[in-house]
Design a protein around this motif. Sequence first.
Motif, PDB file in Angstrom:
ATOM      1  N   LEU A  85       0.741  -1.216  -0.197  1.00  0.00           N
ATOM      2  CA  LEU A  85       0.048   0.075  -0.001  1.00  0.00           C
ATOM      3  C   LEU A  85       0.760   1.383  -0.052  1.00  0.00           C
ATOM      4  CD1 LEU A  85      -2.673  -1.203   2.267  1.00  0.00           C
ATOM      5  CD2 LEU A  85      -3.093  -0.533   0.005  1.00  0.00           C
ATOM      6  N   LYS A  86       1.818   1.149   0.928  1.00  0.00           N
ATOM      7  CA  LYS A  86       2.781   2.518   0.748  1.00  0.00           C
ATOM      8  C   LYS A  86       3.657   2.485  -0.254  1.00  0.00           C
ATOM      9  CE  LYS A  86       3.072   5.054   3.608  1.00  0.00           C
ATOM     10  NZ  LYS A  86       2.219   6.285   3.946  1.00  0.00           N
ATOM     11  N   LYS A  87       4.014   1.586  -1.004  1.00  0.00           N
ATOM     12  CA  LYS A  87       4.997   1.217  -2.151  1.00  0.00           C
ATOM     13  C   LYS A  87       4.093   2.122  -3.232  1.00  0.00           C
ATOM     14  CE  LYS A  87       7.195  -1.529  -5.236  1.00  0.00           C
ATOM     15  NZ  LYS A  87       8.649  -0.891  -5.144  1.00  0.00           N
ATOM     16  N   ARG A  88       2.734   1.836  -3.262  1.00  0.00           N
ATOM     17  CA  ARG A  88       2.086   2.139  -4.306  1.00  0.00           C
ATOM     18  C   ARG A  88       1.472   3.620  -4.055  1.00  0.00           C
ATOM     19  NH1 ARG A  88      -2.352  -1.399  -7.182  1.00  0.00           N
ATOM     20  NH2 ARG A  88      -2.187   0.636  -8.368  1.00  0.00           N
ATOM     21  N   ALA A  89       1.108   3.962  -2.998  1.00  0.00           N
ATOM     22  CA  ALA A  89       0.389   5.118  -2.634  1.00  0.00           C
ATOM     23  C   ALA A  89       1.249   6.243  -1.772  1.00  0.00           C
ATOM     24  CB  ALA A  89      -0.993   5.012  -1.874  1.00  0.00           C
ATOM     25  N   ALA A 446      -3.553  -4.530  -1.970  1.00  0.00           N
ATOM     26  CA  ALA A 446      -3.340  -3.125  -2.237  1.00  0.00           C
ATOM     27  C   ALA A 446      -4.184  -2.957  -3.637  1.00  0.00           C
ATOM     28  CB  ALA A 446      -1.791  -3.139  -2.448  1.00  0.00           C
ATOM     29  N   GLU A 447      -4.254  -4.001  -4.768  1.00  0.00           N
ATOM     30  CA  GLU A 447      -4.965  -3.630  -5.824  1.00  0.00           C
ATOM     31  C   GLU A 447      -6.472  -3.517  -5.673  1.00  0.00           C
ATOM     32  OE1 GLU A 447      -2.039  -6.623  -8.549  1.00  0.00           O
ATOM     33  OE2 GLU A 447      -3.866  -7.219  -7.926  1.00  0.00           O
ATOM     34  N   LEU A 448      -6.871  -4.275  -4.605  1.00  0.00           N
ATOM     35  CA  LEU A 448      -8.423  -4.245  -4.174  1.00  0.00           C
ATOM     36  C   LEU A 448      -8.671  -2.825  -3.607  1.00  0.00           C
ATOM     37  CD1 LEU A 448      -9.380  -7.584  -2.706  1.00  0.00           C
ATOM     38  CD2 LEU A 448      -9.925  -6.808  -4.882  1.00  0.00           C
ATOM     39  N   ILE A 449      -7.892  -2.359  -2.828  1.00  0.00           N
ATOM     40  CA  ILE A 449      -7.924  -0.737  -2.253  1.00  0.00           C
ATOM     41  C   ILE A 449      -7.850   0.254  -3.316  1.00  0.00           C
ATOM     42  CG2 ILE A 449      -7.170   0.685  -0.545  1.00  0.00           C
ATOM     43  CD1 ILE A 449      -7.131  -1.815   1.479  1.00  0.00           C
ATOM     44  N   ILE A 450      -6.838   0.019  -4.087  1.00  0.00           N
ATOM     45  CA  ILE A 450      -6.299   1.265  -4.992  1.00  0.00           C
ATOM     46  C   ILE A 450      -7.046   1.195  -6.157  1.00  0.00           C
ATOM     47  CG2 ILE A 450      -4.569   2.377  -5.981  1.00  0.00           C
ATOM     48  CD1 ILE A 450      -2.613   1.543  -3.556  1.00  0.00           C
ATOM     49  N   ASP A 451      -7.311  -0.067  -6.595  1.00  0.00           N
ATOM     50  CA  ASP A 451      -7.785  -0.065  -8.138  1.00  0.00           C
ATOM     51  C   ASP A 451      -9.102  -0.545  -8.048  1.00  0.00           C
ATOM     52  OD1 ASP A 451      -5.187   0.407  -9.113  1.00  0.00           O
ATOM     53  OD2 ASP A 451      -4.626  -1.797  -9.041  1.00  0.00           O
ATOM     54  N   SER A 452      -9.607  -1.061  -7.029  1.00  0.00           N
ATOM     55  CA  SER A 452     -10.955  -1.790  -6.888  1.00  0.00           C
ATOM     56  C   SER A 452     -11.229  -2.899  -7.524  1.00  0.00           C
ATOM     57  CB  SER A 452     -12.122  -0.609  -7.243  1.00  0.00           C
ATOM     58  OG  SER A 452     -11.944   0.480  -6.733  1.00  0.00           O
ATOM     59  N   HIS A 453     -10.231  -3.693  -7.953  1.00  0.00           N
ATOM     60  CA  HIS A 453     -10.054  -4.966  -8.617  1.00  0.00           C
ATOM     61  C   HIS A 453      -8.849  -5.707  -8.537  1.00  0.00           C
ATOM     62  CE1 HIS A 453      -8.279  -3.565 -12.091  1.00  0.00           C
ATOM     63  NE2 HIS A 453      -8.948  -2.502 -12.187  1.00  0.00           N
TER      64      HIS A 453
END
Length: 479
Positions: A85-89, A446-453
Amino acid sequence: MLSVKFFNHIVHANKNILRPYSNNILNLCIRHYRKDNPFVKTWKVVAKDVPEFLGINKRSTIYPEHVDIVIIGGGFIGSATAYWLKKRAADGLSIVVLEKDITYTNIQNNISLGTLTRHFSLPENFYLSQYGTEFIRTAKENLGNDVDVQYNPNGYLVLAGEKYADKLEETVTIQKEYGFKNELLTSDEIKIRYPWINTKDVQLGCIGLESEGVINPWALLKGFIQKSQQLGTIYINGEVVGFEMEKQRDVLMEGVAPGTFEKISRVIYRTPDNEEHTIKFAACILAAGHKSGEIAKLAKVGQSDGLLSIPLPIESREYEVYSIENEAKKTGLNTPVIMDTSGLWLRRNGLDDDLFCGLVPLMAEDSKTLSKEDYYKNIIEPSLNNRFPNTIGTQVRTFSSELQDCNTYDDTGILGPHPYHNNLYIAAGFGKYGCQHAPGIGRAIAELIIDSHYSTIDLTRLGFDRLLINEPLVEFNIY
């Protein structure tokens, strides 16, 4: 080497911070102090880093009142999720990890967590193991040059009797379709390669030709934690004791009476000094291992009706790890990890002369009533002596006890949002494969939270929904 005297000095000098854990840490240090095998050396390395690892050198503990994401559980999956999550956001998401046992006593006891294998029948596990192994092999690039997971690619041999031979052959065929390099071995071929294995009741075997073996799980976990902290994640030593909910009368959900929907909005946790704090969040990730089922109850999962009527079926299973004295001299340096038809596993203890063995936790209820002595005599010893005749009459001692989180519904991990609490993401029930799968699971959340899928590996089938429609997802390659 960290002396007990110096360790006492650390405990005394930091008594206000260490008071909740000092006895556990000191006992562990003394227990592993006497014998210099590779697993013991792991704890010595960790012990030297105790002040930094526990945050002792920090000026004060921060107790945020609100964050974007709360992660319950700072083990492999929780810390890997924080990392991704931190790496992406980066600073776009504020994250707190709540960890009850900041000494990680349970994890440091779990030797089997360091096993890497690709022997799975479910595509989801294929891909998670493939990505996890590659991430772990390149841990220095991903987590930092000081992270040494001590990867030993000595292979992983699965044995199958007549009952499982066809399934093993079918699994290997599927694995090859996904690009995995495995080799099927007949009973005679196994005997030639490993003459110390009794193959009379073995019909088939399979050994991976790449990316299988063992690692130092402690080094991987510490790498995830330190990198997550560097990226801005806050770790707090606290036990979750409840959730606060907010009514959202405008939300309409099938099976929920209009105007009655409640959304979890705050988590309540208790620190070692018995103070309670709350954190308001947008999303909560439940990655608390074998405690996940109990914590889910605090959010009314399994305690109400409708979508909340089905509990999160995650429980702990405890089993012993045994050390077989001096047997590694006979099996050699290239001894693979071995999974027997009975569920017994065996591996070398690094470069030491001993072998470790244990048994995949049994689902059978009657096995839970056996004493540890009866369990060894009736279940472990017959399987051990049958497969490895050289162990008959040798000294076998209990090395440690392991706790694993198990999904009692179908023995496969549960991943994704809860059908009622759509801001509660579950990541639990993966057992000893939680370590190997953690990089892929963390990335998926992280994908589910940031990309929604899911955007890399489709893990939809691992969701909680399969409990609602009663469609078990069984991994057949775990005996």
